[in-house]
Design a protein around this motif. Structure first.
Motif, PDB file in Angstrom:
ATOM      1  N   ILE A  73       4.370  -7.127 -12.098  1.00 48.65           N
ATOM      2  CA  ILE A  73       4.093  -6.061 -11.142  1.00 48.65           C
ATOM      3  C   ILE A  73       2.909  -5.244 -11.652  1.00 48.65           C
ATOM      4  O   ILE A  73       2.983  -4.636 -12.719  1.00 48.65           O
ATOM      5  CB  ILE A  73       5.324  -5.157 -10.963  1.00 48.65           C
ATOM      6  CG1 ILE A  73       6.531  -5.990 -10.514  1.00 48.65           C
ATOM      7  CG2 ILE A  73       5.046  -4.049  -9.954  1.00 48.65           C
ATOM      8  CD1 ILE A  73       7.857  -5.294 -10.690  1.00 48.65           C
ATOM      9  N   ILE A  74       1.836  -5.256 -10.871  1.00 54.98           N
ATOM     10  CA  ILE A  74       0.616  -4.540 -11.252  1.00 54.98           C
ATOM     11  C   ILE A  74       0.442  -3.335 -10.342  1.00 54.98           C
ATOM     12  O   ILE A  74       0.479  -3.465  -9.104  1.00 54.98           O
ATOM     13  CB  ILE A  74      -0.615  -5.463 -11.142  1.00 54.98           C
ATOM     14  CG1 ILE A  74      -0.432  -6.695 -12.057  1.00 54.98           C
ATOM     15  CG2 ILE A  74      -1.888  -4.716 -11.511  1.00 54.98           C
ATOM     16  CD1 ILE A  74      -1.463  -7.763 -11.834  1.00 54.98           C
ATOM     17  N   THR A  75       0.256  -2.174 -10.947  1.00 52.28           N
ATOM     18  CA  THR A  75       0.137  -0.940 -10.168  1.00 52.28           C
ATOM     19  C   THR A  75      -1.232  -0.300 -10.390  1.00 52.28           C
ATOM     20  O   THR A  75      -1.573   0.069 -11.512  1.00 52.28           O
ATOM     21  CB  THR A  75       1.248   0.056 -10.545  1.00 52.28           C
ATOM     22  OG1 THR A  75       2.517  -0.565 -10.398  1.00 52.28           O
ATOM     23  CG2 THR A  75       1.185   1.300  -9.660  1.00 52.28           C
ATOM     24  N   PHE A  76      -1.988  -0.189  -9.305  1.00 52.64           N
ATOM     25  CA  PHE A  76      -3.281   0.495  -9.340  1.00 52.64           C
ATOM     26  C   PHE A  76      -3.108   1.898  -8.770  1.00 52.64           C
ATOM     27  O   PHE A  76      -2.541   2.074  -7.680  1.00 52.64           O
ATOM     28  CB  PHE A  76      -4.318  -0.255  -8.494  1.00 52.64           C
ATOM     29  CG  PHE A  76      -4.648  -1.635  -8.987  1.00 52.64           C
ATOM     30  CD1 PHE A  76      -5.631  -1.823  -9.940  1.00 52.64           C
ATOM     31  CD2 PHE A  76      -3.967  -2.744  -8.491  1.00 52.64           C
ATOM     32  CE1 PHE A  76      -5.937  -3.110 -10.400  1.00 52.64           C
ATOM     33  CE2 PHE A  76      -4.277  -4.019  -8.943  1.00 52.64           C
ATOM     34  CZ  PHE A  76      -5.259  -4.198  -9.903  1.00 52.64           C
ATOM     35  N   VAL A  77      -3.583   2.896  -9.502  1.00 55.09           N
ATOM     36  CA  VAL A  77      -3.505   4.273  -9.017  1.00 55.09           C
ATOM     37  C   VAL A  77      -4.675   4.538  -8.086  1.00 55.09           C
ATOM     38  O   VAL A  77      -5.815   4.211  -8.392  1.00 55.09           O
ATOM     39  CB  VAL A  77      -3.520   5.272 -10.188  1.00 55.09           C
ATOM     40  CG1 VAL A  77      -3.444   6.709  -9.675  1.00 55.09           C
ATOM     41  CG2 VAL A  77      -2.350   4.989 -11.123  1.00 55.09           C
ATOM     42  N   LYS A  78      -4.402   5.150  -6.924  1.00 51.68           N
ATOM     43  CA  LYS A  78      -5.463   5.446  -5.966  1.00 51.68           C
ATOM     44  C   LYS A  78      -6.301   6.634  -6.443  1.00 51.68           C
ATOM     45  O   LYS A  78      -5.800   7.534  -7.094  1.00 51.68           O
ATOM     46  CB  LYS A  78      -4.861   5.767  -4.599  1.00 51.68           C
ATOM     47  CG  LYS A  78      -4.303   4.544  -3.877  1.00 51.68           C
ATOM     48  CD  LYS A  78      -3.823   4.923  -2.510  1.00 51.68           C
ATOM     49  CE  LYS A  78      -3.297   3.735  -1.736  1.00 51.68           C
ATOM     50  NZ  LYS A  78      -2.773   4.110  -0.425  1.00 51.68           N
ATOM     51  N   ASN A 121       0.851  -1.186   0.000  1.00 53.08           N
ATOM     52  CA  ASN A 121       0.000   0.000   0.000  1.00 53.08           C
ATOM     53  C   ASN A 121       0.887   1.237   0.000  1.00 53.08           C
ATOM     54  O   ASN A 121       1.453   1.621   1.016  1.00 53.08           O
ATOM     55  CB  ASN A 121      -0.900  -0.020   1.238  1.00 53.08           C
ATOM     56  CG  ASN A 121      -2.009   1.013   1.140  1.00 53.08           C
ATOM     57  OD1 ASN A 121      -2.222   1.611   0.094  1.00 53.08           O
ATOM     58  ND2 ASN A 121      -2.725   1.218   2.238  1.00 53.08           N
ATOM     59  N   MET A 122       1.035   1.863  -1.174  1.00 52.31           N
ATOM     60  CA  MET A 122       1.885   3.039  -1.301  1.00 52.31           C
ATOM     61  C   MET A 122       1.055   4.315  -1.123  1.00 52.31           C
ATOM     62  O   MET A 122      -0.170   4.251  -0.970  1.00 52.31           O
ATOM     63  CB  MET A 122       2.564   3.043  -2.675  1.00 52.31           C
ATOM     64  CG  MET A 122       3.171   1.701  -3.062  1.00 52.31           C
ATOM     65  SD  MET A 122       4.517   1.155  -1.975  1.00 52.31           S
ATOM     66  CE  MET A 122       5.841   2.170  -2.603  1.00 52.31           C
ATOM     67  N   LYS A 123       1.736   5.450  -1.166  1.00 46.77           N
ATOM     68  CA  LYS A 123       1.055   6.727  -0.950  1.00 46.77           C
ATOM     69  C   LYS A 123      -0.001   7.003  -2.016  1.00 46.77           C
ATOM     70  O   LYS A 123      -1.137   7.366  -1.700  1.00 46.77           O
ATOM     71  CB  LYS A 123       2.078   7.856  -0.926  1.00 46.77           C
ATOM     72  CG  LYS A 123       1.458   9.219  -0.657  1.00 46.77           C
ATOM     73  CD  LYS A 123       2.518  10.305  -0.645  1.00 46.77           C
ATOM     74  CE  LYS A 123       1.890  11.675  -0.397  1.00 46.77           C
ATOM     75  NZ  LYS A 123       2.908  12.768  -0.416  1.00 46.77           N
TER      76      LYS A 123
END
Length: 282
Positions: free
Chosen positions: A277-282, A204-206
């Motif tokens: 690596i899957i990146t979902f934008v918040k 859980n990133m910023k």
């Protein structure tokens, strides 16, 4: 045109002529000829484009219709195989049960291929519907792993997870994103080694949520990595020649993720495994 001039003694003294520079006219005519040629080629290209678009539309419709029509009889076969296996039509010998299990597994494989073709047909005809809502991503990943539990055991894949206990939310279509994780895990199983391991983590990133699926499988060459997300793309080597697949799973995964403004990247080295690596934008 030249005209001779004589003096009073009828001796030719000189010529009088008119010279016109036609360079500009020639260049203009040449430019017009080029323009006419370009216009002609443009019309031919447009006609070819229309023809290709029509052929592509026919192809997409054929895949969608054929896949839909195939699914019904294959599903019925699966139901009857299930009834036979359960003993509904009488007790079976071990050999008969084993034969039915082989048929059942291959029937499942057929259904999987048909479902993938239907999904791709939806994408190519812009008929895929994305229904996003705030969803618990950690539960979704855990649920997908649980659904693969018996297959992971059967394939002897050791799974380790680094998933936070607290829920992590993302605005996604749960059904579509689940198919992405299913494709990732399925890939790791298919291309595993003799002592397969699969590591799944969520961070859980910023500004984002990062999901990683890392295996110790056969890995990919740089050339394979460059085309791995293309439609019908598959790795070709001695290790993969007997591995089944349509080459549609990763194409589907990347397309679904792009509809969520999410990204998928791959890190791999031949003989040293692969990490998605899957990146979902918040």
């Amino acid at each position: 045109q030249m005209s001779p001039v004589y003096n009073e003694k009828a001796v030719l003294t000189h010529f009088i002529g008119l010279q016109i520079d036609v360079t500009e006219r020639i260049e203009r005519e040449r430019a017009l000829a080029v323009a006419r040629q370009l216009e002609s080629e443009k019309k031919l290209l447009f006609a070819e484009k229309e023809k290709l678009l029509k052929l592509n539309e026919v192809k997409d419709d054929f895949i969608a219709i054929a896949s839909h029509q195939l699914r019904t009889p294959v599903t019925i076969v699966k139901q009857y195989l299930g009834m036979l296996s359960s003993g509904l039509y009488g007790e079976l010998t071990k050999e008969q049960k084993d034969a039915i299990q082989v048929a059942y597994r291959n029937n499942d494989r057929q259904l999987n291929i048909i479902d993938k073709l239907l999904k791709i047909a939806q994408i190519d005809t812009d008929k895929i519907v994305v229904k996003k809502r705030r969803s618990n991503l950690t539960n979704l990943v855990r649920g997908t792993i649980e659904d693969f539990k018996y297959r992971l055991i059967e394939s002897k894949v050791k799974v380790t997870t680094d998933i936070p206990a607290e829920p992590i939310y993302a605005n996604i279509d749960r059904h579509l994103i689940r198919t992405v994780f299913e494709n990732m895990i399925d890939n790791s199983i298919k291309y595993s080694t003799s002592k397969p391991e699969l590591s799944i983590s969520i961070k859980n990133m910023k500004d984002s949520v990062v999901v990683s699926l890392k295996d110790n499988g056969i890995g990919m060459s740089k050339a394979d990595m460059e085309k791995i997300f293309n439609k019908f793309s598959r790795t070709h080597s001695e290790e993969t020649k007997n591995i089944g697949g349509t080459g549609l799973g990763l194409y589907w995964a990347k397309t679904v993720l792009s509809l969520h403004d999410a990204k998928i990247n791959v890190k791999s080295k031949k003989g040293y495994g692969t990490e998605f690596i899957i990146t979902f934008v918040k």
